[in-house]
Write an enzyme that holds these catalytic residues in place. Structure first.
Site, PDB file in Angstrom:
ATOM      1  N   CYS A  58      -3.239  -5.406  -3.581  1.00 10.16           N
ATOM      2  CA  CYS A  58      -1.991  -4.156  -3.536  1.00 10.16           C
ATOM      3  C   CYS A  58      -0.832  -4.322  -4.086  1.00 10.16           C
ATOM      4  CB  CYS A  58      -2.198  -3.888  -2.101  1.00 10.16           C
ATOM      5  SG  CYS A  58      -0.878  -2.644  -1.471  1.00 10.16           S
ATOM      6  N   TYR A  65      -0.976   5.911 -10.036  1.00 11.35           N
ATOM      7  CA  TYR A  65      -1.645   6.644  -9.058  1.00 11.35           C
ATOM      8  C   TYR A  65      -1.733   7.978  -9.368  1.00 11.35           C
ATOM      9  CZ  TYR A  65      -2.001   2.136  -6.473  1.00 11.35           C
ATOM     10  OH  TYR A  65      -2.182   0.683  -5.865  1.00 11.35           O
TER      11      TYR A  65
END
Length: 321
Positions: free
Chosen positions: A60, A191
């Site tokens: 992440c 994203y």
């Protein structure tokens, strides 16, 4: 319109809108709570070495920031570290890397256990990084932008000698504005490309992403780091997206105008940081690839993890010293 990977974070027009951070407590020497106490009326927790545990995932980028900053500042022995598995299922982040599948300090199998211990009614997506109080098992914060800034400012008494000032007072107005642009168009921009469920939403995010990368490339053409000759928080935030660009975002999220390796200034800049102590040794390309390709079934239904790209270039000379 395509099905969304995270339906609660997708608009009717197909845009991905990241959920807000649920827990926003802060560890600070300004807390009015006594040592060992809980948060004060302003949700400020007492500053104590050895009390809090940083939960991260090597895959992440948001959590990766916290790992890098913690190390650069010398907080490794002050804030313990727990690592979740890169493969997230419907139950969320799990401690499958630990013996018997439980975090050895918190004694929990899933990060969601700490979320629910803090807010039993929580129904949102469980995210990393999370700073957890080891005394109560409660989440202090999952507010990733503030967390790393607090490591630089509120935790200063525990910094190692000679620790870098990643958030210098005199640069904060410019830094804050720059980091906001990087977040909107790059960190979250990839994203917004990958999780878009309409062509229009994707097109807008794609154009904003590469326009910002072009602007950053121009900025870095004449200086080593984003703010000149010193590494700051902004460099950490940009690095964690760039290091994932070719292995995940270029293909998986359709950010494919160019690979990072085809953008000469940004590629040299990213290699410079990768080869700086505290950066490259925290990168796990295997975890990164397995997370993105094996957990986003709406984007990659086969869950096949690509073998490429060639990663040997990361250790080649960057000529930016």
């Amino acid at each position: 319109m395509a099905r969304a990977q995270f339906s609660a974070e997708s608009t009717r027009s197909g845009e991905f809108v990241r959920q807000p951070n649920r827990f926003t407590g802060r560890v600070t020497p300004h807390s009015t709570s006594p040592e060992g106490g809980g948060p004060d009326e302003a949700d400020r927790w007492p500053l104590e070495a050895g009390r809090y545990r940083l939960i991260w995932c090597r895959a992440c980028p948001w959590a990766h920031r916290a790992r890098i900053v913690r190390g650069l500042l010398g907080l490794d022995e002050v804030i313990s570290l727990g690592t979740v598995d890169p493969i997230r299922d419907e139950r969320g982040w799990r401690f499958a890397l630990d013996p018997d599948g439980f975090d050895p300090v918190l004694g929990i199998g899933f990060l969601s256990d700490a979320y629910l211990a803090t807010d039993p009614d929580y129904t949102g997506r469980v995210t990393v990084p999370a700073l957890v109080d080891t005394r109560t098992g409660r989440v202090v914060t999952n507010d990733y932008p503030q967390l790393t800034l607090d490591f630089s400012t509120e935790w200063r008494r525990f910094h190692k000698p000679g620790a870098p000032d990643l958030y210098p007072v005199e640069l904060r107005p410019e830094l804050d504005a720059l980091m906001a642009e990087i977040h909107r168009d790059v960190n979250n921009g990839v994203y917004r490309c990958g999780f878009a469920t309409s062509q229009e939403a994707y097109d807008e995010a794609y154009r904003a992403l590469f326009a910002r990368l072009d602007a950053l490339s121009e900025r870095l053409a004449g200086q080593r780091y984003l703010m000149g000759d010193r590494i700051t928080e902004a460099d950490v935030r940009l690095f964690t997206t760039l290091v994932r660009f070719d292995v995940a975002y270029h293909g998986h999220f359709k950010c494919n105008r160019q690979k990072l390796t085809e953008m000469p200034v940004l590629w040299a800049y990213a290699r410079d940081l990768f080869q700086t102590p505290g950066f490259g040794e925290t990168v796990d390309f295997d975890h990164i690839k397995r997370h993105y390709y094996a957990t986003h079934e709406m984007i990659n239904p086969s869950r096949i993890v690509p073998l490429g790209p060639d990663l040997s270039g990361w250790t080649t000379p960057h000529a930016r010293g």
